[in-house]
Scaffold this active site. Structure first.
Site, PDB file in Angstrom:
ATOM      1  N   VAL A  85       0.834  -1.211   0.000  1.00  0.00           N
ATOM      2  CA  VAL A  85       0.000   0.000   0.000  1.00  0.00           C
ATOM      3  C   VAL A  85       0.865   1.256   0.000  1.00  0.00           C
ATOM      4  CG1 VAL A  85      -1.680   1.330   1.324  1.00  0.00           C
ATOM      5  CG2 VAL A  85      -1.977  -1.127   1.071  1.00  0.00           C
TER       6      VAL A  85
ATOM      7  N   VAL B  78       2.056   1.927  -3.460  1.00  0.00           N
ATOM      8  CA  VAL B  78       0.975   2.508  -4.262  1.00  0.00           C
ATOM      9  C   VAL B  78       0.808   3.989  -3.922  1.00  0.00           C
ATOM     10  CG1 VAL B  78      -1.500   2.407  -4.760  1.00  0.00           C
ATOM     11  CG2 VAL B  78      -0.194   0.289  -4.467  1.00  0.00           C
ATOM     12  N   TYR B  79       0.895   4.292  -2.630  1.00  0.00           N
ATOM     13  CA  TYR B  79       0.794   5.683  -2.161  1.00  0.00           C
ATOM     14  C   TYR B  79       1.890   6.549  -2.786  1.00  0.00           C
ATOM     15  CZ  TYR B  79       1.390   9.550   1.175  1.00  0.00           C
ATOM     16  OH  TYR B  79       1.557  10.781   1.756  1.00  0.00           O
ATOM     17  N   GLN B  80       3.125   6.077  -2.764  1.00  0.00           N
ATOM     18  CA  GLN B  80       4.228   6.866  -3.316  1.00  0.00           C
ATOM     19  C   GLN B  80       4.069   7.064  -4.822  1.00  0.00           C
ATOM     20  OE1 GLN B  80       5.494   8.514  -1.050  1.00  0.00           O
ATOM     21  NE2 GLN B  80       7.532   7.755  -0.550  1.00  0.00           N
TER      22      GLN B  80
ATOM     23  N   LYS C 299       1.115   9.655  -5.290  1.00  0.00           N
ATOM     24  CA  LYS C 299       1.594  11.013  -5.020  1.00  0.00           C
ATOM     25  C   LYS C 299       2.502  11.499  -6.154  1.00  0.00           C
ATOM     26  CE  LYS C 299       0.043  12.581  -1.007  1.00  0.00           C
ATOM     27  NZ  LYS C 299      -0.799  13.809  -0.969  1.00  0.00           N
TER      28      LYS C 299
END
Length: 228
Positions: free
Chosen positions: A135, A138-140, A143
């Site tokens: 996760v 995916v976040y990086q 962003k």
């Protein structure tokens, strides 16, 4: 009127993710100096916290709103700040719909509403080519994709801020703000203080900046990267 030393008049600033920890701090700072602040929230229950911070709550779900709906709330604004995030505990799908999708939507709406000054609260290490399936990976990526999209918008005077590890320690007002700082921690108080200064410093347009705690006062750090 602004306090002594301010060079601009009262501004209207709209913040996406208005109930976030950094956003609430920023709202307090902006309203205390006399700005008109609106915070976009997705739950009526969050409204009292925004009003206590001196901000006008705007109920709008950035995961389902249209560009036109968001642009309507940005009309007449002098600056827009994207501080929304899916938050801890959310899955990969919402990293994409909020951290990427909502940021893209907010940028498009700012262009539609002709709001030039546009700030993004991003993440150190954000990169659209970031590898991995966790996760956080995916976040990086989300962003990074959002940041890359914003940087392509010629109608926006954008600045992207990438703080290090966020803490709830009391702010010191002393930071390190550079294109590349290396890893480090930063109190949310100081992130908000830097954002408030960046709103007033359009000479930082076009810069992607990393932020950690340091030894330079916030106003001096911002002026330094702006070339003042």
């Amino acid at each position: 009127m602004r306090p002594f030393g301010r060079t601009v008049g009262i501004m209207r600033i709209v913040i996406a993710g208005g109930h976030g920890q950094i956003a609430l701090r920023l709202e307090r700072l902006l309203s205390a100096r006399g700005d008109e602040v609106a915070g976009i929230i997705r739950s009526l229950e969050q409204g009292d916290d925004l009003r206590a911070a001196g901000a006008e709550p705007v109920l709008l779900d950035l995961e389902s709103a249209s560009v036109e709906e968001v642009a309507a709330h940005l009309q007449g604004a002098d600056a827009a700040v994207f501080a929304a995030g899916a938050g801890p505990g959310s899955g990969a799908a919402r990293k994409d719909t909020v951290d990427r999708g909502a940021a893209v939507l907010f940028a498009d709406a700012a262009v539609r509403a002709r709001v030039r000054r546009f700030l993004v609260v991003s993440s150190m290490g954000a990169d659209p080519t970031h590898q991995g399936d966790d996760v956080f990976d995916v976040y990086q990526r989300a962003k990074g994709e959002a940041d890359a999209y914003v940087t392509r918008q010629e109608a926006l005077d954008w600045t992207i801020l990438r703080p290090g590890m966020l803490t709830n320690d009391a702010g010191t007002g002393l930071v390190r703000l550079e294109a590349h700082t290396g890893r480090g921690a930063i109190p949310r108080d100081d992130v908000a203080a830097v954002l408030a200064e960046l709103v007033d410093t359009p000479a930082t347009a076009g810069l992607t900046l990393e932020l950690i705690s340091g030894s330079t006062p916030v106003s001096v750090a911002v002026k330094s990267v702006a070339g003042n």
